[in-house]
Every structure is written in C-alpha cells, then in structure tokens.
Design an enzyme around this catalytic site. Structure first.
Site, short mmCIF file in Angstrom:
data_model
loop_
_atom_site.label_atom_id
_atom_site.label_comp_id
_atom_site.label_asym_id
_atom_site.label_seq_id
_atom_site.Cartn_x
_atom_site.Cartn_y
_atom_site.Cartn_z
N SER A 139 0.82 -1.21 0.00
CA SER A 139 0.00 0.00 0.00
C SER A 139 0.86 1.26 0.00
CB SER A 139 -0.94 0.03 1.21
OG SER A 139 -1.50 1.30 1.41
N TYR A 152 -2.82 0.24 10.55
CA TYR A 152 -2.59 0.01 9.12
C TYR A 152 -1.34 0.77 8.66
CZ TYR A 152 -3.72 -0.63 4.18
OH TYR A 152 -3.68 -0.97 2.84
N LYS A 156 1.99 -1.29 7.47
CA LYS A 156 2.37 -1.21 6.05
C LYS A 156 3.76 -0.60 5.89
CE LYS A 156 -1.13 -3.24 4.19
NZ LYS A 156 -0.98 -4.52 3.47
#
Length: 266
Positions: A139, A152, A156
């Site tokens: 991502s 997140y 990531k």
C-alpha cells in the site's frame, strides 16, 4: 536488479485471493500461463476464484504461523515448488490507536508477520537454487501513512521495510523482492474504510489495472510497483521536507476528522 526470463510455467502462490487485488492477480497470472495456488480464509469467494483461474485453493489464516506453514506446504506439494509468492493478504484494523492489543496483534500478524513467516519457509529453497520472487502488497500507506488507522499505517511501513531488508540481504542471491504500493483501488477494503473512503475512492483504479501493472513489473524486477505514479512525488516530498509534509497531512486529517467531531483515538 537485472531482469531475467521468468520460469515457464511460473509456479505462484497468491494470498488474500478471494477478492480485490488478490483475485485480479490470480486471474492475470493464470492468463499468462502461471500455475496458481490461491489462498484466503475459507469461503465461497476463494473457491470461485480457484474455479475461474484454474487454480488450486488452499484455505488458510495468514494471521497464524500454522496457517502460513500449511499454505506453503500444500502449495509445494501441489506445484512441486514455488517460484513466486504474492503476500497480498492484508487488513485495515481499527480506527485510531485502538483500545485493545488483540486488534493490534492481528493487524501485525496479517500485515507483517505473515510475510516474515512465509519468507522464513521459502528462503532455504530459493537460496539453494538461487531463484525466487517475493512480492508484498504494502500500500501507499507503507511509503506515506494512513489517515485514521494507526495500525494500518504502522504495519504497512513495516511491510515495506521487511521487503527492503529481504532485497538488501538476498537480492544478490537470486531472490527478487518487490513492493506493490497502490493508493486507492476499487475493492471491498476501500469501500469499508469508514471516513477515509472519499480519499481512497478519489482516483481509485481497478484491481485488474493493478494486476496488469504487476505483471509488467515482473519483467523488469523494479522494487516499487506504483499504480499511482503521484505516490512517488509524495514520497519524495516527504523525505525532502518532512515537517512540511506532516503539516499537509495534518490538514488532510482535519478535513476527514474535523475538530468538532470525535477524534479517532479508539
């Protein structure tokens, strides 16, 4: 890293394959002649993808060491070996910093430790034959960050860092490592991301577009695969003037989470 012809047929594993980018990757790879093992949590979506791609379905939970091990073992038995592993499974986790370590642990397990556990099992085979490929779906949040969801953004970043480490450590041993870092992609994850949905939906590309770009990147071994080229500009700006970049991100955060509403702290 210099490019080299891909093995034919290419024997691949794709995690998080029941939908979104994973499903599109499996379809693209199969269309290009690869032998595909697809994995996700048990459910009809995984079976449908296996039927559509002619792949072999292995239901497994990437949040557990046993799940990763079962997948790699089953894939090796079915394919006779693994040439490329697409560590695509990922979850967003709670908004804010959360109030439960259990939520954090699952995000860490799926978004980071699943990659570590898979690489630990794959590297001996790849180093012995000096050939292998590890592709992480990390991502744009792994290069920039994520408004709202701390877990997140943090995991990531860690996924990109682990991919970099693999490339640094084993890139001269025949192991190709790549990090797929899209921004908005038209997937269920994007449409269930709460207040950040409008941000991710703006400029979103299709999973099929991403899969086509990944296939192109397999030919030249570039480390960063960027479906949204502007991410490179943002990444560059972040490094050149971090304070200015952070100020811009704070303004963006204020647009999504106005001060008169509850801040995403839990």
């Amino acid at each position: 890293m210099p490019s080299a012809p891909l093995p034919s047929p290419l024997r691949v594993v794709v995690t998080g394959a029941a939908g979104g980018i994973g499903s599109a990757l499996a379809a693209k790879l199969a269309a290009e002649g690869a032998e595909v093992v697809v994995s996700d949590l048990p459910g009809p979506g995984l079976e449908e993808v296996a039927v559509r791609t002619g792949g072999y379905a292995v239901p497994a939970d990437m949040a557990t060491a046993d799940g990763v091990s079962a997948l790699v073992t089953a894939a090796r038995e079915h394919l006779g070996g693994i040439d490329a592993y697409f560590a695509n499974a990922g979850i967003i986790g709670p908004l804010g910093i959360g109030d439960d370590d259990t939520d954090w642990q699952r995000v860490i397990d799926v978004n980071v430790l699943a990659h570590v556990r898979a690489a630990r099992l794959l590297l001996p085979e790849w180093l012995e034959r000096r050939a292998g490929r590890f592709v992480v779906t990390a991502s744009a949040a792994g290069l920039l960050n994520m408004i709202g969801a701390a877990g997140y953004g943090v995991t990531k970043h860690a996924a990109v860092a682990f991919a970099e480490w693999l490339s640094i450590t084993h890139g001269d041993d025949g192991v190709v490592v790549q990090a797929l870092c899209p921004q908005g992609v038209d997937t269920t994850m994007v449409h269930t991301s709460g207040p950040v949905v409008p941000l991710l939906r703006d400029g979103a590309v299709s999973p099929e577009y991403v899969a086509d770009l990944v296939w192109d990147a397999l030919q030249d071994n570039r480390f960063l695969i960027l479906p949204h080229p502007e991410v490179a500009d943002f990444y560059r700006a972040r490094a050149q003037d971090t304070d200015r970049w952070l100020a811009g991100m704070r303004r963006l955060n204020a647009q999504v989470f106005p001060r008169h509403t509850a801040s995403p702290t839990a």
